[in-house]
Design an enzyme around this catalytic site. Structure first.
Site, PDB file in Angstrom:
ATOM      1  N   GLU A   1       2.615   4.862   1.182  1.00 57.50           N
ATOM      2  CA  GLU A   1       3.412   5.206   2.341  1.00 57.50           C
ATOM      3  C   GLU A   1       2.894   5.984   3.657  1.00 57.50           C
ATOM      4  OE1 GLU A   1       7.773   4.056   1.550  1.00 57.50           O
ATOM      5  OE2 GLU A   1       5.609   3.087   1.510  1.00 57.50           O
TER       6      GLU A   1
ATOM      7  N   LYS B   1      -0.091   0.803   7.375  1.00 59.93           N
ATOM      8  CA  LYS B   1       0.933  -0.540   7.144  1.00 59.93           C
ATOM      9  C   LYS B   1       0.789  -1.156   8.570  1.00 59.93           C
ATOM     10  CE  LYS B   1       4.084   1.278   3.581  1.00 59.93           C
ATOM     11  NZ  LYS B   1       3.963   0.377   2.467  1.00 59.93           N
TER      12      LYS B   1
ATOM     13  N   SER C   1       9.473   1.858   0.649  1.00 59.01           N
ATOM     14  CA  SER C   1      10.500   2.311   0.142  1.00 59.01           C
ATOM     15  C   SER C   1      11.427   3.404   1.071  1.00 59.01           C
ATOM     16  CB  SER C   1      10.404   3.198  -1.199  1.00 59.01           C
ATOM     17  OG  SER C   1       9.579   4.346  -1.075  1.00 59.01           O
TER      18      SER C   1
ATOM     19  N   HIS D   1      11.724  -4.651  -1.125  1.00 59.22           N
ATOM     20  CA  HIS D   1      11.259  -3.242  -1.915  1.00 59.22           C
ATOM     21  C   HIS D   1      11.811  -3.494  -3.224  1.00 59.22           C
ATOM     22  CE1 HIS D   1      12.656   0.959  -3.120  1.00 59.22           C
ATOM     23  NE2 HIS D   1      11.351   0.711  -3.294  1.00 59.22           N
TER      24      HIS D   1
ATOM     25  N   ASN E   1      17.372   4.778  -2.452  1.00 58.50           N
ATOM     26  CA  ASN E   1      16.771   6.115  -2.174  1.00 58.50           C
ATOM     27  C   ASN E   1      17.315   7.062  -1.183  1.00 58.50           C
ATOM     28  OD1 ASN E   1      14.546   5.452  -4.174  1.00 58.50           O
ATOM     29  ND2 ASN E   1      13.414   5.020  -2.543  1.00 58.50           N
TER      30      ASN E   1
ATOM     31  N   VAL F   1       0.706  -1.151   0.079  1.00 57.63           N
ATOM     32  CA  VAL F   1      -0.152  -0.147  -0.008  1.00 57.63           C
ATOM     33  C   VAL F   1       0.786   1.010  -0.008  1.00 57.63           C
ATOM     34  CG1 VAL F   1      -1.933  -1.187   1.239  1.00 57.63           C
ATOM     35  CG2 VAL F   1      -0.298   0.080   2.525  1.00 57.63           C
TER      36      VAL F   1
END
Length: 352
Positions: A30, A35, A57, A78, A128, A28
């Site tokens: 962020e 979560k 992420s 991820h 990231n 789902v």
């Protein structure tokens, strides 16, 4: 064959249908509370020994794991978008993840024909987190006077598959804005230039390819980047308001060095902190998932090739007149540069 495979997919809206699965992967958007709610429910219904994975992420997987009674079975998987094309899979170990769960995650990556790379929990993990300073400098260069096409053109000439501002237009300028809103602790309160370019575009409703205007302008049904005069003018005005606009032209060399050296420095911090185990892991992440030119071997290999002393000197040069912390060399980078060593040599020493 397609119909046969599609027939194996079963949709459900009931958590109870997850009772017998071996691995569940949550994907789902962020939102930490959402979560945690999902993981609490999965924990309630899934069988003992099943793996609970998250595709987050940026969010803290330790915190997600604590929402369950079995944090040892929680892991980050991820995937990179589009997941059916991109081969990279960051496998993120929490403070509690069991070794057999990590081993299973790597076996799953192999079965899915993905390249699995291990990371520890950190904001943005490996990829990231290193992208953050790289893109920060690209956005700042636009405020200083470089046009988006100049920034992206320099990075693409270096070998990046796509310039980062074009990437933002493709993904949606709003995506990064929303990530920063969801992680306010990652936004420095004393730096009004921080990702200001994307915020300016977002405030205008210019979200990139999805609505035809972003850093570039797009004709309906086309992805060709066209000069967006309004955006260029507005970003130049913003740079003047912030007092960072420059009169002299910005060279391609400066664009590449500021973006790539900032990325390399963050990679050194990841090694220092143990988030990434080896420089080679970072290189795999970047050549497999971020469009870093394979001919340059990855950011850490590239740094070794040009000399860590070159990277160190560049960081020190670009720190002048800017926020020093943004170019503060990592302890590891400085030590290796001053000894005339490399990340590769450091990795060999760690084996002993």
């Amino acid at each position: 064959d397609v119909e046969k495979r599609m027939g194996l997919i079963r949709r459900t809206t009931r958590y109870e249908d997850f009772a017998d699965v071996d691995v569940a992967i949550e994907a789902v958007f962020e939102d930490m509370q959402l979560k945690k709610k999902i993981f609490t429910e999965l924990d309630r219904v899934m069988k003992p020994g099943a793996i609970l994975a998250t595709n987050t992420s940026t969010l803290d997987i330790n915190e997600i794991g604590r929402a369950t009674k079995r944090p040892a079975d929680v892991v980050g998987l991820h995937f990179f978008s589009p997941a059916n094309v991109m081969r990279l899979l960051e496998i993120v170990r929490t403070d509690a993840t069991a070794n057999d769960v990590i081993a299973t995650a790597f076996a799953l990556a192999k079965k899915l024909r993905k390249i699995g790379v291990l990371s520890k929990v950190s904001y943005g993990f490996i990829g990231n987190r290193m992208m953050d300073p790289y893109a920060r400098e690209a956005e700042r260069l636009v405020l200083e006077g470089a046009e988006p096409a100049e920034v992206d053109g320099a990075l693409e000439e270096f070998g990046m598959a796509m310039g980062i501002l074009a990437v933002f237009d493709m993904a949606g300028v709003d995506v990064g804005v929303k990530v920063r809103r969801a992680n306010p602790d990652q936004v420095p309160k004393d730096d009004p230039t921080f990702y200001r370019s994307s915020q300016v575009l977002f405030d205008q409703g210019w979200l990139g390819q999805k609505n035809g205007k972003g850093y570039y302008r797009y004709e309906a049904g086309s992805r060709e980047r066209l000069r967006h005069e309004e955006a260029i003018k507005l970003l130049a005005e913003e740079g003047r308001k912030l007092g960072i606009a420059r009169e002299e032209p910005i060279s391609r060399q400066e664009i590449v060095e500021r973006c790539i050296f900032a990325m390399i420095n963050e990679g050194a911090k990841l090694l220092e902190e143990g988030v990434a185990l080896r420089p080679g892991d970072i290189d795999v992440v970047y050549t497999s998932g971020y469009g870093f030119p394979r001919r340059r071997g990855g950011p850490m290999f590239y740094a070794d090739q040009i000399g860590l002393d070159t990277v160190l000197a560049g960081l020190e040069k670009y720190a002048k007149g800017r926020l020093p912390r943004d170019f503060e060399p990592s302890k590891l980078l400085r030590e290796l540069a001053e000894k005339g060593s490399t990340f590769a040599a450091w990795a060999e020493q760690q084996k002993g």
